[in-house]
Scaffold this motif. Structure first.
Motif, short mmCIF file in Angstrom:
data_model
loop_
_atom_site.label_atom_id
_atom_site.label_comp_id
_atom_site.label_asym_id
_atom_site.label_seq_id
_atom_site.Cartn_x
_atom_site.Cartn_y
_atom_site.Cartn_z
N ILE A 7 0.84 -1.20 0.00
CA ILE A 7 0.00 0.00 0.00
C ILE A 7 0.87 1.25 0.00
O ILE A 7 0.62 2.21 -0.75
CB ILE A 7 -0.97 -0.02 1.20
N ILE A 8 1.92 1.26 0.81
CA ILE A 8 2.85 2.40 0.82
C ILE A 8 3.52 2.55 -0.54
O ILE A 8 3.68 3.67 -1.05
CB ILE A 8 3.87 2.25 1.96
N ALA A 9 3.89 1.42 -1.16
CA ALA A 9 4.50 1.47 -2.49
C ALA A 9 3.55 2.09 -3.50
O ALA A 9 3.96 2.90 -4.34
CB ALA A 9 4.90 0.06 -2.94
N GLY A 15 2.95 9.47 -5.59
CA GLY A 15 3.91 10.54 -5.31
C GLY A 15 4.79 10.85 -6.51
O GLY A 15 5.01 12.02 -6.85
N PHE A 16 5.29 9.80 -7.19
CA PHE A 16 6.15 10.12 -8.32
C PHE A 16 5.36 10.65 -9.51
O PHE A 16 5.86 11.48 -10.27
CB PHE A 16 7.15 9.00 -8.66
N ALA A 17 4.11 10.25 -9.64
CA ALA A 17 3.27 10.83 -10.69
C ALA A 17 2.99 12.31 -10.40
O ALA A 17 2.99 13.14 -11.32
CB ALA A 17 1.97 10.05 -10.82
N PHE A 18 2.76 12.64 -9.13
CA PHE A 18 2.56 14.04 -8.74
C PHE A 18 3.79 14.87 -9.08
O PHE A 18 3.68 15.98 -9.61
CB PHE A 18 2.25 14.13 -7.24
N CYS A 19 4.97 14.31 -8.79
CA CYS A 19 6.21 15.03 -9.10
C CYS A 19 6.35 15.27 -10.60
O CYS A 19 6.81 16.34 -11.02
CB CYS A 19 7.42 14.25 -8.58
N VAL A 39 12.61 10.80 -8.48
CA VAL A 39 13.53 9.66 -8.41
C VAL A 39 13.43 8.99 -7.03
O VAL A 39 13.42 7.75 -6.93
CB VAL A 39 14.97 10.09 -8.73
N LEU A 40 13.34 9.78 -5.98
CA LEU A 40 13.21 9.23 -4.62
C LEU A 40 11.93 8.41 -4.48
O LEU A 40 11.97 7.26 -4.01
CB LEU A 40 13.24 10.35 -3.58
N PHE A 41 10.80 8.98 -4.89
CA PHE A 41 9.53 8.24 -4.82
C PHE A 41 9.58 6.98 -5.68
O PHE A 41 9.08 5.93 -5.29
CB PHE A 41 8.34 9.11 -5.26
N LEU A 42 10.18 7.09 -6.86
CA LEU A 42 10.29 5.94 -7.75
C LEU A 42 11.11 4.83 -7.10
O LEU A 42 10.70 3.66 -7.09
CB LEU A 42 10.93 6.37 -9.07
N PHE A 43 12.24 5.18 -6.52
CA PHE A 43 13.09 4.19 -5.87
C PHE A 43 12.38 3.52 -4.70
O PHE A 43 12.38 2.29 -4.59
CB PHE A 43 14.39 4.84 -5.39
N GLY A 69 -1.77 3.28 -7.40
CA GLY A 69 -1.12 4.41 -8.07
C GLY A 69 -2.03 5.11 -9.06
O GLY A 69 -2.06 6.34 -9.13
N ALA A 70 -2.78 4.34 -9.83
CA ALA A 70 -3.67 4.93 -10.84
C ALA A 70 -4.78 5.74 -10.20
O ALA A 70 -5.04 6.88 -10.58
CB ALA A 70 -4.25 3.83 -11.72
N VAL A 71 -5.46 5.16 -9.22
CA VAL A 71 -6.54 5.88 -8.55
C VAL A 71 -5.98 7.09 -7.80
O VAL A 71 -6.55 8.19 -7.87
CB VAL A 71 -7.34 4.95 -7.60
#
Length: 107
Positions: A7-9, A15-19, A39-43, A69-71
């Motif tokens: 869920i956190i992932a 988060g990375f989509a927002f960035c 990059v941080l959120f992606l990692f 992630g999509a929702v």
């Protein structure tokens, strides 16, 4: 515990989509800061996904991760980027959530 990590992932995927959305709006040094956050959120998202599949089948974990992630990205788009909240967008987000819950139920 691995469901919590999953869920956190998924939230980190949002988060990375927002960035990415913020990177589209800025220039100069701010672009690099948003890129670093991306990059941080992606990692973190990928690392937590990899950890969670140690006990959750990949056929369940990956769709749950992408669904969260999509929702989350649609919600962020509506509230922060002023994208339209049409009936059909909300309808398909609802069906996506139902599908993710269904995958969890059958696992």
């Amino acid at each position: 515990m691995n469901w919590i990590l999953l869920i956190i992932a998924g939230c980190c995927e949002t988060g990375f989509a927002f960035c990415l959305g913020k990177m589209r709006e800025v220039e100069g040094a701010a672009w690099y800061w948003w890129c670093a956050a991306f990059v941080l959120f992606l990692f973190v998202s990928m690392a937590l996904l990899a950890k969670s599949i140690q006990t959750i089948p990949i056929g369940t974990a990956y769709p749950v991760w992408t669904g969260i992630g999509a929702v989350g990205t649609v919600v962020v788009g509506i509230f922060y980027f002023h994208e339209p909240a049409t009936f059909w967008r909300l309808f398909f987000c609802t069906t996506l959530i139902a599908s993710v819950v269904g995958l969890k139920m059958v696992n």
